[in-house]
Design an enzyme around this catalytic site. Structure first.
Site, mmCIF file in Angstrom:
data_model
loop_
_atom_site.group_PDB
_atom_site.id
_atom_site.type_symbol
_atom_site.label_atom_id
_atom_site.label_comp_id
_atom_site.label_asym_id
_atom_site.label_seq_id
_atom_site.Cartn_x
_atom_site.Cartn_y
_atom_site.Cartn_z
ATOM 1 N N ASP A 1 0.813 -1.216 0.000
ATOM 2 C CA ASP A 1 0.000 0.000 0.000
ATOM 3 C C ASP A 1 0.848 1.269 0.000
ATOM 4 O OD1 ASP A 1 -2.307 -1.450 -0.027
ATOM 5 O OD2 ASP A 1 -2.722 -1.248 2.106
ATOM 6 N N MET B 1 -5.803 -2.892 -4.460
ATOM 7 C CA MET B 1 -5.668 -2.725 -3.018
ATOM 8 C C MET B 1 -5.373 -1.272 -2.671
ATOM 9 S SD MET B 1 -3.669 -6.172 -1.858
ATOM 10 C CE MET B 1 -4.099 -5.940 -0.139
#
Length: 399
Positions: A144, A187
């Site tokens: 991330d 994501m």
């Protein structure tokens, strides 16, 4: 204090209350052979690790240990995932430090993202409270890329590269059918870096939605209006949506979801924005008799998580692992190692945990994305006017 370990003299910055490991382990062997990938591989190859717990934080006190030797980790950088196992939550600081103390562990290397680094700081504080001779070191590993201060974390480059493959598939499918939309969910619960960089890299995306840039569906300037316009222009389009985007629209609570500062518990469960958005688009065009629609939905989440790291991340792992081991051997503790403006640095946990890193939608990188996709900002005019009036009112009251 952020220490540039490339240019600073280590001896000038050693913490006085942290003993050198050589003081009580004088013959600790080191291995100068070249490192290759994976932080676990690199740490073991940098110097011999006797044992490691498996299964994430609960592994500290589950007694589920495996010996890590250069031979054991020789090929793990060629595989995806982790041979150590992982977990989500389940952090019991006292039990973890009890296990560290009982087994005489003197160096702890913790691999993980923003939440993991927060929990590593808790371990460090408990170790310091007990006065233990233990170095606690964090290594940033999250696709991330939401860890603050550092430029990027391990796994981000690999995730962006793999995300491009999904986007390319969506583009091929969308281009092959008239009025077809390819929707790709990537994501990024709280930070949209994967979606943003994959969009910029692919150049096939017509719209990118991330948690930091809120959007609305209906009405002038809304997403559905933009979709109609783009389909009329080119008869196909690709939409990339980060998993945390639009969560305030899916829930009854209109407030955008935020992680609680300092909260080391598991994240709030997110609803599937990709499926929700796909259905909303289908429902919208079902009402329009003059325009048929085909939609392809792709969710490559676990494919991205499971692949081996690419060449860039392999080299990156080597650099961070070397820096982490060298820092611990020099007597440092309570830090995360990571690149800051291109230099590998030792960053105290309290700086790393000041808040998550997010995409700044007023920054140049987001402006470059808007220029690439030609998408509008989707800002609600009424909300913008209301925010402006509120700001003006506050300024007037202050004066």
């Amino acid at each position: 204090m952020v220490l540039d370990c490339a240019n600073s003299s280590v001896s000038d910055f050693v913490l006085e209350d942290v003993p050198h490991l050589s003081d009580y382990i004088p013959d600790l062997p080191t291995y100068p052979d070249p490192l290759q990938d994976n932080p676990s591989y690199a740490v073991v190859k940098q110097y011999y690790v006797n044992k490691d717990d498996t299964g994430g934080y609960p592994g500290f006190y589950s007694r589920n240990t495996v010996p890590l030797t250069p031979k054991v980790v020789n090929d793990i950088h060629k595989r995806g995932g982790t041979i150590l196992g992982t977990s989500y939550g389940g952090h019991d600081t006292s039990k973890i430090v009890d296990s560290i103390q009982d087994r005489g562990i003197n160096q702890v290397y913790i691999l993980g993202g923003y939440g993991t680094q927060m929990e590593a700081a808790l371990i460090f504080e408990e170790v310091r409270r007990r006065g233990l001779k233990v170095s606690v070191v964090g290594i940033p590993k999250t696709i991330d890329n939401d860890i603050p201060v550092i430029d990027k974390s391990i796994g981000f480059d690999t995730a962006v590269e793999e995300a491009q493959r999904a986007i390319n598939s969506a583009h091929v499918e969308a281009e092959s059918t008239e009025n077809c939309i390819g929707v790709v969910k990537l994501m990024g619960r709280y930070s949209g870096f994967i979606a943003m960089y994959a969009t910029l890299a692919s150049r096939d995306v017509d719209c990118c939605l991330i948690p930091e840039s809120h959007f609305y569906l209906e009405g002038p300037g809304g997403l559905l209006e933009f979709i109609e316009k783009r389909l009329k222009e080119q008869s196909h389009m690709v939409i990339v949506v980060a998993e945390g985007a639009g969560q305030e629209l899916l829930s009854e609570n209109p407030t955008p979801i935020k992680r609680v500062q300092g909260d080391a518990t598991p994240d709030q469960l997110f609803q599937d924005v990709g499926l929700w958005l796909s259905q909303k688009i289908k429902d919208h065009f079902a009402k329009r008799k003059n325009m048929t629609l085909s939609l392809k939905y792709i969710d490559p989440t676990y494919m991205i998580r499971a692949i081996p790291s690419n060449a860039s991340d392999n080299v990156f792992c080597t650099l961070l692992a070397q820096s982490a081991v060298h820092g611990a051997m020099a007597g440092y503790t309570g830090f995360t190692v990571g690149p800051v403006n291109g230099r590998n640095c030792y960053i105290p946990f309290h700086l790393i945990n000041e808040g998550e890193k997010n995409v700044v939608i007023t920054d140049r990188m987001w402006a470059r994305l808007l220029a690439s996709t030609h998408q509008p900002s989707f800002s609600n005019t009424k909300e913008m006017v209301g925010a402006r009036d509120e700001k003006t009112e506050n300024q007037t009251s202050d004066s």
